[in-house]
Scaffold this active site. Structure first.
Site, PDB file in Angstrom:
ATOM      1  N   GLU A   1      38.868  13.170  21.691  1.00 44.53           N
ATOM      2  CA  GLU A   1      37.575  12.785  21.128  1.00 44.53           C
ATOM      3  C   GLU A   1      37.673  12.147  19.742  1.00 44.53           C
ATOM      4  O   GLU A   1      37.089  12.650  18.775  1.00 44.53           O
ATOM      5  CB  GLU A   1      36.650  14.005  21.081  1.00 44.53           C
TER       6      GLU A   1
ATOM      7  N   GLU B   1      37.185  17.667  30.169  1.00 48.24           N
ATOM      8  CA  GLU B   1      36.302  18.749  29.705  1.00 48.24           C
ATOM      9  C   GLU B   1      34.922  18.574  30.298  1.00 48.24           C
ATOM     10  O   GLU B   1      34.363  17.476  30.283  1.00 48.24           O
ATOM     11  CB  GLU B   1      36.118  18.737  28.173  1.00 48.24           C
TER      12      GLU B   1
HETATM   13  C1  GCO Z   1      34.822  19.031  21.857  1.00 45.58           C
HETATM   14  C2  GCO Z   1      36.153  19.607  21.981  1.00 45.58           C
HETATM   15  C3  GCO Z   1      36.172  21.053  22.299  1.00 45.58           C
HETATM   16  C4  GCO Z   1      34.869  21.807  22.194  1.00 45.58           C
HETATM   17  C5  GCO Z   1      34.038  21.653  23.436  1.00 45.58           C
HETATM   18  C6  GCO Z   1      32.749  22.433  23.406  1.00 45.58           C
HETATM   19  O1  GCO Z   1      34.364  18.419  22.794  1.00 45.58           O
HETATM   20  O2  GCO Z   1      34.198  19.215  20.832  1.00 45.58           O
HETATM   21  O3  GCO Z   1      37.051  18.888  22.717  1.00 45.58           O
HETATM   22  O4  GCO Z   1      37.080  21.469  21.336  1.00 45.58           O
HETATM   23  O5  GCO Z   1      35.110  23.127  21.959  1.00 45.58           O
HETATM   24  O6  GCO Z   1      33.717  20.327  23.646  1.00 45.58           O
HETATM   25  O7  GCO Z   1      31.875  21.973  22.447  1.00 45.58           O
END
Ligand code: GCO
Length: 392
Positions: free
Chosen positions: A158, A305
């Site tokens: 990200e 994710e």
């Molecule tokens: C993000 C990260 C994760 C977070 C998840 C939940 O997307 O911020 O990759 O570390 O913990 O997304 O918010």
């Protein structure tokens, strides 16, 4: 809706070093957690003590039915001072990869998941174009040590969120609020990603290499079309275009954002909310997969994710079920989705929000570190084993 997934479809869960390992005092996030006024609700501390407990976690995930585990390397452990390499840390991550493989889990390894060594930030951090070369040297070194055991390699997690939250919103370190810096960081991260991908590919192993992007279902309301396009440009399109030459894109998404002409509108009254303060909106996965497929020109996609923070485990199952139905529709339309990774394996340190949001398929006792798998863990594990959703 019943869905049969293609042979070889990957089923996993994800974590990130700083959120689960514990004791990562040598990075910028630890410093930020302890900085008065940063807005962090609590420090990460021992996290889930996964640094010591990874063999049990990996065995548990395999027993549940998963075949993939996404985790990240902690740069500040591997290179604790500029140019000083910790062989012990590299060996530690090598043991984690080996442990995954012994349990039949494909290691999906992220090289940068939000945290940077303190020395790197002192040297200028991600707003300094020199960051790319520092990152590449670390990736080269780590790939040389681990590359033969890595299944899929994610360079930067990200990059759009690092730039937005750290340099425009001031919620992540270094806490800047400067639109020009945010644009610079986007560019530095794209540069770093491209160079790091080449470095990882030139090392041992044959892992596909890509970046992972935070995506959202931006929905224009009341004349918000032009604003949506503007937001997408800096949040998604610059990265999706940069990813066209990659082996895959990691798609990460959680909810939608309604956008009016003046900007984000906030949740719609009456829509169910999650612990994160955003809407329960599993349809985001279908929307973002379709968009990623279109804008990248059709590179393979891996859901790296997707998940929900909730204290109601039945809502977790409902969320994932609906998200997977969306994946099924994408597959039917010929979109090349290679796997689904739930965030997260464990309840963990949710950055500025601390330990309050519970994303885990597995709960973690904050004093004993005991793991408590929830019904959603067995449910998703059985979907993984069947490689199918709701088949009679
Ligand atoms: C993000 C990260 C994760 C977070 C998840 C939940 O997307 O911020 O990759 O570390 O913990 O997304 O918010």
């Amino acid at each position: 809706m019943a869905v049969r997934f293609p042979d070889g479809f990957l089923w996993g869960t994800a974590t990130a070093a700083h959120q689960v390992e514990g004791g990562n005092w040598n990075n910028d996030w630890w410093a930020w957690e302890h900085q008065p006024g940063s807005g962090c609700v609590e420090p990460s501390g021992d996290a889930c003590d996964q640094f010591h407990r990874y063999p049990d976690d990996i065995a548990l995930l395999a027993r549940l039915g998963f075949d993939t585990y996404r985790f990240s390397l902690e740069w500040s452990r591997i290179e604790p001072e500029r140019g000083e390499w910790s062989l012990a840390a590299l060996d530690h991550y090598r043991r984690i990869c080996a442990c995954c493989l012994e349990h039949g889990l494909v290691p999906v390894v992220t090289f940068h998941h939000f945290t940077s060594p303190r020395w790197m930030v002192e040297a200028g951090g991600w707003a300094d174009p020199g960051a790319a070369d520092l990152f590449v040297r670390y990736c080269e070194r780590a790939a040389a040590h681990l590359g033969d055991l890595i299944g899929w390699a994610c360079t930067i997690n990200e990059p759009n969120i690092v730039a937005l939250m750290g340099f425009l919103a001031g919620i992540f370190p270094p806490g800047s609020r400067d639109p020009a810096l945010r644009r610079t960081v986007n560019q530095v991260m794209i540069d770093a990603h491209g160079k790091a991908a080449a470095a990882i590919r030139s090392g041992p192993g044959t892992a596909p290499v890509g970046l992972t992007l935070a995506m959202s279902d931006y929905q224009a309301v009341d004349g918000g079309e032009a604003t949506v396009e503007r937001i997408r440009r800096s949040m998604e399109d610059v990265f999706l275009e940069a990813a066209r030459a990659d082996d895959f894109l990691g798609v990460q998404c959680y909810s939608r954002v309604r956008v009016g002409a003046a900007g984000a509108l906030g949740p719609e009254p009456g829509v169910e909310m999650t612990q994160m303060g955003y809407e329960f909106w599993p349809e985001v996965l279908e929307a973002t997969l379709r968009r990623a497929w279109k804008v990248t020109g059709g590179i393979p996609l891996l859901v790296t994710e997707n998940g929900i923070a909730t204290d109601d485990d039945e809502r977790r199952v409902a969320y994932v079920r609906r998200a997977l139905e969306g994946v099924g529709r994408c597959l039917d339309d010929g979109i090349d989705v290679r796997g689904y990774t739930y965030w997260s394996a464990l309840d963990n340190f949710e950055w500025a929000l601390g330990y309050r949001p519970t994303f885990g398929l597995v709960g973690v006792d904050r004093t004993t570190f005991e793991r408590h798998p929830r019904p959603s863990a067995s449910w998703l594990g059985s979907v993984a084993r069947a490689n199918a959703l709701d088949l009679p």
